[in-house]
Enzyme design. Structure first.
Site, PDB file in Angstrom:
ATOM      1  N   CYS A   1      -0.388   1.211  10.511  1.00 41.98           N
ATOM      2  CA  CYS A   1      -0.854   0.061   9.730  1.00 41.98           C
ATOM      3  C   CYS A   1       0.339  -0.697   9.167  1.00 41.98           C
ATOM      4  O   CYS A   1       1.225  -0.107   8.536  1.00 41.98           O
ATOM      5  CB  CYS A   1      -1.746   0.550   8.591  1.00 41.98           C
ATOM      6  SG  CYS A   1      -2.294  -0.775   7.485  1.00 41.98           S
TER       7      CYS A   1
ATOM      8  N   CYS B   1       0.856  -1.182   0.000  1.00 40.94           N
ATOM      9  CA  CYS B   1       0.000   0.000   0.000  1.00 40.94           C
ATOM     10  C   CYS B   1       0.891   1.230   0.000  1.00 40.94           C
ATOM     11  O   CYS B   1       1.923   1.248   0.665  1.00 40.94           O
ATOM     12  CB  CYS B   1      -0.902   0.009   1.239  1.00 40.94           C
ATOM     13  SG  CYS B   1      -2.087   1.390   1.257  1.00 40.94           S
TER      14      CYS B   1
ATOM     15  N   CYS C   1       0.146   4.999   6.231  1.00 42.59           N
ATOM     16  CA  CYS C   1      -0.407   5.291   7.559  1.00 42.59           C
ATOM     17  C   CYS C   1       0.500   4.603   8.595  1.00 42.59           C
ATOM     18  O   CYS C   1       0.736   3.394   8.505  1.00 42.59           O
ATOM     19  CB  CYS C   1      -1.841   4.784   7.671  1.00 42.59           C
ATOM     20  SG  CYS C   1      -2.913   5.466   6.378  1.00 42.59           S
TER      21      CYS C   1
HETATM   22  N1  SAH Z   1      -6.663   1.478   2.590  1.00 47.05           N
HETATM   23  C1  SAH Z   1      -8.047   1.307   2.932  1.00 47.05           C
HETATM   24  C2  SAH Z   1      -8.421  -0.134   3.107  1.00 47.05           C
HETATM   25  C3  SAH Z   1      -7.809  -0.792   4.324  1.00 47.05           C
HETATM   26  S1  SAH Z   1      -9.086  -1.062   5.466  1.00 47.05           S
HETATM   27  C4  SAH Z   1      -8.377   2.116   4.170  1.00 47.05           C
HETATM   28  O1  SAH Z   1      -7.458   2.564   4.824  1.00 47.05           O
HETATM   29  O2  SAH Z   1      -9.538   2.331   4.450  1.00 47.05           O
HETATM   30  C5  SAH Z   1      -8.217  -1.405   6.903  1.00 47.05           C
HETATM   31  C6  SAH Z   1      -8.761  -0.610   8.048  1.00 47.05           C
HETATM   32  O3  SAH Z   1      -8.025  -0.929   9.227  1.00 47.05           O
HETATM   33  C7  SAH Z   1      -8.569   0.870   7.816  1.00 47.05           C
HETATM   34  O4  SAH Z   1      -9.610   1.600   8.407  1.00 47.05           O
HETATM   35  C8  SAH Z   1      -7.283   1.096   8.550  1.00 47.05           C
HETATM   36  O5  SAH Z   1      -7.060   2.441   8.859  1.00 47.05           O
HETATM   37  C9  SAH Z   1      -7.477   0.241   9.763  1.00 47.05           C
HETATM   38  N2  SAH Z   1      -6.236  -0.062  10.454  1.00 47.05           N
HETATM   39  C10 SAH Z   1      -4.992   0.021   9.969  1.00 47.05           C
HETATM   40  N3  SAH Z   1      -4.085  -0.338  10.895  1.00 47.05           N
HETATM   41  C11 SAH Z   1      -4.791  -0.650  11.986  1.00 47.05           C
HETATM   42  C12 SAH Z   1      -4.420  -1.130  13.283  1.00 47.05           C
HETATM   43  N4  SAH Z   1      -3.147  -1.319  13.602  1.00 47.05           N
HETATM   44  N5  SAH Z   1      -5.409  -1.353  14.152  1.00 47.05           N
HETATM   45  C13 SAH Z   1      -6.692  -1.173  13.829  1.00 47.05           C
HETATM   46  N6  SAH Z   1      -7.105  -0.749  12.632  1.00 47.05           N
HETATM   47  C14 SAH Z   1      -6.159  -0.483  11.716  1.00 47.05           C
END
Ligand code: SAH
Length: 376
Positions: free
Chosen positions: A140, A133, A137
């Site tokens: 993540c 990706c 972020c």
């Molecule tokens: N890129 C898209 C699709 C991924 S969805 C998006 O960001 O929406 C995955 C979801 O899990 C997103 O809302 C993301 O922000 C969240 N996420 C990422 N890392 C996380 C973590 N460590 N704990 C909980 N949620 C997380």
């Protein structure tokens, strides 16, 4: 807002080594209208297109050698429409088999993961739209390795087809419906950065068999970091899928660091795009909010979130809190239970529906934000 030029700049937010390997054309890449031409090109009679579609989308059969209503010669010829896309490199389970993570290795070595989850009333698959990706972020795991490449439409559809076949064949155990009912684009990647292939995949997933797999559009969720032009464009596709927006904080200052693409499209624009989506589709937009201890879990943020959400979206909004899942190397963790409860209370007090996601698969690194395709 139309055309693909909008998609490209955001692809390389991190990493410069984007590989552009293109997986071979597969039957699931083809729109219904193109299937006949594809089979006749191979020297098959046109009616075979429909038979193959029935095998693939209705019977969930992806191996032409098993399509026994085709003649042996035609089975052989149609193999060209089913090139090897990827293989399961590993499958790990937890929750007594009700959560299953599959690591797929694509023909070019790209790795992606999908997670099949069984509940009493539904079976959901969480799929990947990109290998890696580019959105970076920091909380993540997927974002840490940068983007490798987009998944093709067929690679996206194959994740769903094989999950549907696994559910049908009882992989999730007793007490779970055998029919795959829900698809969430919440695995690896930013679906709206791979816009055309994702929308095409939604058609293959939702069109009635034999055109597609026949999963209801309303049971499909596309989750985005908030690529504003692409959200506007999605609103105008005439689809009924649920849009989820990963907001994570209602203020630009913090969001610039949690969701770096916010520096290009700030909170207000994200809400305006979500509003456009809700207006056009009549669908409630889901706001994703990973609750991180002492980072974004303060009462004032809950109040500001509720205020902005109801201002822009009225009742067409639902806040989905995700207790932060641990990721390698991250110092952050989930908010304590009382802080989380207070956050929920304040969002609800602000007139906005709010629930905490029952997050699955943490112990097999299959939960939100943990997919890194490292085989863990
Ligand atoms: N890129 C898209 C699709 C991924 S969805 C998006 O960001 O929406 C995955 C979801 O899990 C997103 O809302 C993301 O922000 C969240 N996420 C990422 N890392 C996380 C973590 N460590 N704990 C909980 N949620 C997380």
């Amino acid at each position: 807002m139309t055309g693909t030029e909008r998609e490209l700049p955001v692809l390389s937010l991190t990493g410069t080594g984007t590989r552009r390997t293109r997986p071979p054309r597969h039957f699931a890449d083809l729109a219904p209208d193109d299937r006949k031409a594809a089979v006749t090109e191979l020297g098959l009679p046109g009616f075979r297109a429909d038979q193959i579609a029935r095998q693939y989308f209705a019977r969930l059969e992806a191996d032409p050698a098993s399509m026994t209503d085709l003649s042996a010669a035609d089975r052989e010829k149609s193999a060209q429409l089913f090139p090897h896309l990827f293989e399961p490199a590993s499958v790990v389970e937890c929750d007594g088999g009700a959560t299953r993570k599959t690591l797929w290795r694509a023909a070019d070595g790209a790795l992606v993961e999908s997670v099949l989850m069984g509940y009493q009333d539904r079976a959901t698959v969480c799929i990947s739209s990109q290998a890696g990706c580019g959105m970076a972020c920091p909380f993540c795991a997927t974002g840490q390795g940068g983007l490798q490449r987009n998944m093709s439409t067929a690679e996206i559809v194959e994740q769903v087809r094989s999950a549907a076949a696994a559910a049908r064949d009882g992989a999730l155990g007793d007490g779970v419906p055998a029919r795959l009912s829900n698809v969430v684009f919440m695995g690896m990647g930013e679906p709206l950065a791979n816009y055309r292939r994702v929308v095409d995949a939604v058609h293959r997933i939702c069109d009635a068999p034999p055109a597609g797999l026949g999963i209801s559009q309303r049971s499909v969720t596309v989750s985005s970091v908030g690529l504003v032009p692409a959200i506007h464009r999605l609103a105008d596709e005439g689809l009924q899928v649920t849009l989820a927006v990963s907001l994570h904080t209602p203020d630009d200052e913090l969001r610039d660091t949690l969701v770096p693409v916010n520096t290009r499209w700030p909170v207000r624009e994200v809400f305006e795009a979500a509003r456009h989506y809700a207006d056009v589709t009549g669908r409630r937009v889901s706001i994703e909010y990973a609750l991180i201890r002492d980072v974004n879990d303060q009462p004032w943020r809950a109040e500001l979130l509720a205020k902005l959400a109801s201002q822009h979206l009225g009742r067409l909004v639902h806040v989905n809190l995700i207790p932060l899942n641990p990721t390698p190397g991250s110092k952050w963790d989930a908010s304590p239970a009382p802080v989380q409860a207070e956050f929920v209370r304040r969002v609800r007090n602000g007139g906005v529906a709010c629930t905490v996601r029952d997050t699955r698969g943490r112990e097999i690194a299959a939960a939100c934000g943990q997919l890194a395709a490292t085989g863990g």
